[in-house]
Write a protein that holds these residues in place. Structure first.
Motif, PDB file in Angstrom:
ATOM      1  N   VAL A 131      49.062  50.116  98.609  1.00 49.73           N
ATOM      2  CA  VAL A 131      50.043  50.510  99.634  1.00 49.73           C
ATOM      3  C   VAL A 131      49.830  51.979  99.998  1.00 49.73           C
ATOM      4  N   PRO A 132      49.152  52.228 101.146  1.00 42.66           N
ATOM      5  CA  PRO A 132      49.004  53.611 101.600  1.00 42.66           C
ATOM      6  C   PRO A 132      50.275  54.107 102.280  1.00 42.66           C
ATOM      7  N   ILE A 133      50.572  55.396 102.070  1.00 38.59           N
ATOM      8  CA  ILE A 133      51.621  56.049 102.865  1.00 38.59           C
ATOM      9  C   ILE A 133      50.930  56.586 104.110  1.00 38.59           C
ATOM     10  N   LEU A 134      51.366  56.122 105.289  1.00 37.85           N
ATOM     11  CA  LEU A 134      50.755  56.543 106.553  1.00 37.85           C
ATOM     12  C   LEU A 134      51.095  58.013 106.815  1.00 37.85           C
ATOM     13  N   ARG A 135      50.194  58.718 107.440  1.00 37.29           N
ATOM     14  CA  ARG A 135      48.857  58.308 107.844  1.00 37.29           C
ATOM     15  C   ARG A 135      47.796  58.524 106.782  1.00 37.29           C
ATOM     16  N   ALA A 136      47.898  59.659 106.072  1.00 38.62           N
ATOM     17  CA  ALA A 136      46.759  60.111 105.281  1.00 38.62           C
ATOM     18  C   ALA A 136      46.341  59.101 104.201  1.00 38.62           C
ATOM     19  N   GLY A 137      47.305  58.307 103.717  1.00 39.53           N
ATOM     20  CA  GLY A 137      46.983  57.311 102.687  1.00 39.53           C
ATOM     21  C   GLY A 137      45.957  56.295 103.157  1.00 39.53           C
ATOM     22  N   LEU A 138      45.855  56.106 104.502  1.00 37.37           N
ATOM     23  CA  LEU A 138      44.877  55.142 105.045  1.00 37.37           C
ATOM     24  C   LEU A 138      43.463  55.485 104.598  1.00 37.37           C
ATOM     25  N   GLY A 139      43.199  56.787 104.435  1.00 38.13           N
ATOM     26  CA  GLY A 139      41.856  57.232 104.064  1.00 38.13           C
ATOM     27  C   GLY A 139      41.456  56.818 102.664  1.00 38.13           C
ATOM     28  N   MET A 140      42.399  56.300 101.878  1.00 29.33           N
ATOM     29  CA  MET A 140      42.074  55.897 100.508  1.00 29.33           C
ATOM     30  C   MET A 140      41.922  54.376 100.367  1.00 29.33           C
ATOM     31  N   VAL A 141      42.292  53.629 101.415  1.00 32.91           N
ATOM     32  CA  VAL A 141      42.351  52.168 101.281  1.00 32.91           C
ATOM     33  C   VAL A 141      40.968  51.541 101.090  1.00 32.91           C
ATOM     34  N   ASP A 142      39.998  51.915 101.918  1.00 34.25           N
ATOM     35  CA  ASP A 142      38.675  51.270 101.849  1.00 34.25           C
ATOM     36  C   ASP A 142      38.029  51.463 100.479  1.00 34.25           C
ATOM     37  N   GLY A 143      38.164  52.661  99.925  1.00 34.99           N
ATOM     38  CA  GLY A 143      37.592  52.937  98.605  1.00 34.99           C
ATOM     39  C   GLY A 143      38.182  52.019  97.548  1.00 34.99           C
ATOM     40  N   PHE A 144      39.501  51.815  97.599  1.00 31.23           N
ATOM     41  CA  PHE A 144      40.152  50.914  96.630  1.00 31.23           C
ATOM     42  C   PHE A 144      39.744  49.471  96.893  1.00 31.23           C
ATOM     43  N   MET A 145      39.723  49.079  98.177  1.00 30.96           N
ATOM     44  CA  MET A 145      39.422  47.669  98.509  1.00 30.96           C
ATOM     45  C   MET A 145      37.991  47.300  98.170  1.00 30.96           C
ATOM     46  N   SER A 146      37.084  48.295  98.171  1.00 28.96           N
ATOM     47  CA  SER A 146      35.695  47.955  97.849  1.00 28.96           C
ATOM     48  C   SER A 146      35.578  47.572  96.369  1.00 28.96           C
ATOM     49  N   LEU A 147      36.481  48.042  95.516  1.00 25.96           N
ATOM     50  CA  LEU A 147      36.438  47.644  94.099  1.00 25.96           C
ATOM     51  C   LEU A 147      37.345  46.470  93.800  1.00 25.96           C
ATOM     52  N   VAL A 148      38.461  46.338  94.520  1.00 26.02           N
ATOM     53  CA  VAL A 148      39.380  45.203  94.303  1.00 26.02           C
ATOM     54  C   VAL A 148      39.619  44.483  95.629  1.00 26.02           C
ATOM     55  N   PRO A 149      38.573  43.747  96.101  1.00 25.22           N
ATOM     56  CA  PRO A 149      38.655  43.177  97.448  1.00 25.22           C
ATOM     57  C   PRO A 149      39.732  42.108  97.606  1.00 25.22           C
ATOM     58  N   ALA A 150      40.222  41.551  96.500  1.00 28.82           N
ATOM     59  CA  ALA A 150      41.241  40.492  96.629  1.00 28.82           C
ATOM     60  C   ALA A 150      42.651  41.072  96.757  1.00 28.82           C
ATOM     61  N   ALA A 151      42.786  42.376  96.621  1.00 26.35           N
ATOM     62  CA  ALA A 151      44.124  42.982  96.712  1.00 26.35           C
ATOM     63  C   ALA A 151      44.668  42.820  98.129  1.00 26.35           C
ATOM     64  N   LYS A 152      45.994  42.694  98.233  1.00 22.91           N
ATOM     65  CA  LYS A 152      46.649  42.724  99.558  1.00 22.91           C
ATOM     66  C   LYS A 152      46.978  44.179  99.892  1.00 22.91           C
ATOM     67  N   VAL A 153      47.167  44.447 101.179  1.00 20.30           N
ATOM     68  CA  VAL A 153      47.474  45.827 101.598  1.00 20.30           C
ATOM     69  C   VAL A 153      48.827  45.861 102.312  1.00 20.30           C
ATOM     70  N   GLY A 154      49.732  46.704 101.825  1.00 23.30           N
ATOM     71  CA  GLY A 154      50.999  46.970 102.518  1.00 23.30           C
ATOM     72  C   GLY A 154      50.925  48.350 103.141  1.00 23.30           C
ATOM     73  N   HIS A 155      51.860  48.658 104.029  1.00 18.92           N
ATOM     74  CA  HIS A 155      51.868  49.992 104.644  1.00 18.92           C
ATOM     75  C   HIS A 155      53.286  50.540 104.662  1.00 18.92           C
ATOM     76  N   ILE A 156      53.409  51.809 104.319  1.00 21.19           N
ATOM     77  CA  ILE A 156      54.696  52.489 104.459  1.00 21.19           C
ATOM     78  C   ILE A 156      54.463  53.705 105.352  1.00 21.19           C
ATOM     79  N   GLY A 157      55.201  53.769 106.455  1.00 20.55           N
ATOM     80  CA  GLY A 157      55.057  54.883 107.401  1.00 20.55           C
ATOM     81  C   GLY A 157      56.125  55.936 107.129  1.00 20.55           C
TER      82      GLY A 157
END
Ligand code: PRP
Ligand code: URA
Length: 209
Positions: free
Chosen positions: A75-101
């Motif tokens: 769960v990234p905190i928008l906006r800057a948290g978005l920059g961390m999502v791909d790095g996490f998803m590349s190691l845990v691709p089955a994770a779901k992604v939520g967003h908090i703005g």
């Protein structure tokens, strides 16, 4: 009281130093954040539970271990948290992604919520809340509060750089949430920016200043 994990791996420290440099442009800043996020994901998931399974190698049958299938959500905190999502998803691709703005009001420094969309089964998942900056702690603390209101009770906070004030605030408000950081900095300045920090993470990531 929660635990604060400070990652002092030389690769993380080196890449973080490059991000801090004001001459590092948005492209390189994004790439570095992505790389550090991957390294942090590796450490944050170190204690994921494993289970024994039987498999057949080309040589014989054998027992081995695989992930137990614990459900994760990033769960990234928008906006800057978005920059961390791909790095996490590349190691845990089955994770779901939520967003908090959330954005921090520049006058009051108080977090203002403008968006929240979580996986429908968020309360069953281990939540990895990601935001590069833990400054006053207002944004992270509010985001954890939203997650708890939605029934989430298994939450870890992952930030690139934290201030002592931010860590103290989150630990006081949410003593059950462990905090993982790549750098613990000195203090906040009068505008609520982390010193020495890296400036405004969202602006540097998206080139908006
Ligand atoms: C930044 C950062 C955190 C927050 C940290 O976001 O990404 O969310 O500030 O500050 P705090 O700990 O004092 O709350 P910002 O509000 O600048 O929004 P942005 O990500 O959209 O740029
Ligand atoms: N938000 C940022 O992006 N940087 C800081 O130093 C503090 C809040």
């Amino acid at each position: 009281m929660s635990t604060v994990h400070v990652f002092d791996h030389p690769l993380i420290t080196h890449k973080l130093s490059l991000m801090r440099d004001k001459n590092t442009g948005p492209k390189e800043f994004r790439e570095l954040l992505n790389e550090i996020s991957m390294l942090m994901a590796y450490e944050v998931t170190r204690d994921l539970p494993l289970e024994e399974v039987e498999i057949e190698t080309p040589i014989c049958r054998t027992m081995t271990k695989v992930l137990q299938g614990k459900k994760l959500a990033i769960v990234p905190i928008l906006r800057a948290g978005l920059g961390m999502v791909d790095g996490f998803m590349s190691l845990v691709p089955a994770a779901k992604v939520g967003h908090i703005g959330l954005y921090r009001d520049p006058e009051t420094l108080q977090p203002v919520e403008y968006y929240c969309k979580l996986p429908s089964d968020a309360e069953e998942r281990e939540i990895l809340l990601v935001d590069p900056m833990l400054a006053t702690g207002g944004s992270s603390s509010a985001a954890i509060g939203f997650l708890k209101k939605r029934g989430c009770h298994n939450i870890r906070l992952v930030s690139l750089i934290a201030s002592p004030e931010g860590v103290e605030r989150v630990q006081k408000d949410h003593p059950d949430v462990d905090i993982f950081v790549a750098g613990m900095d000195s203090h906040l300045n009068e505008h609520g920016y982390i010193v020495p920090g890296l400036g405004d993470a969202g602006d540097r990531l998206f080139g908006t200043k």
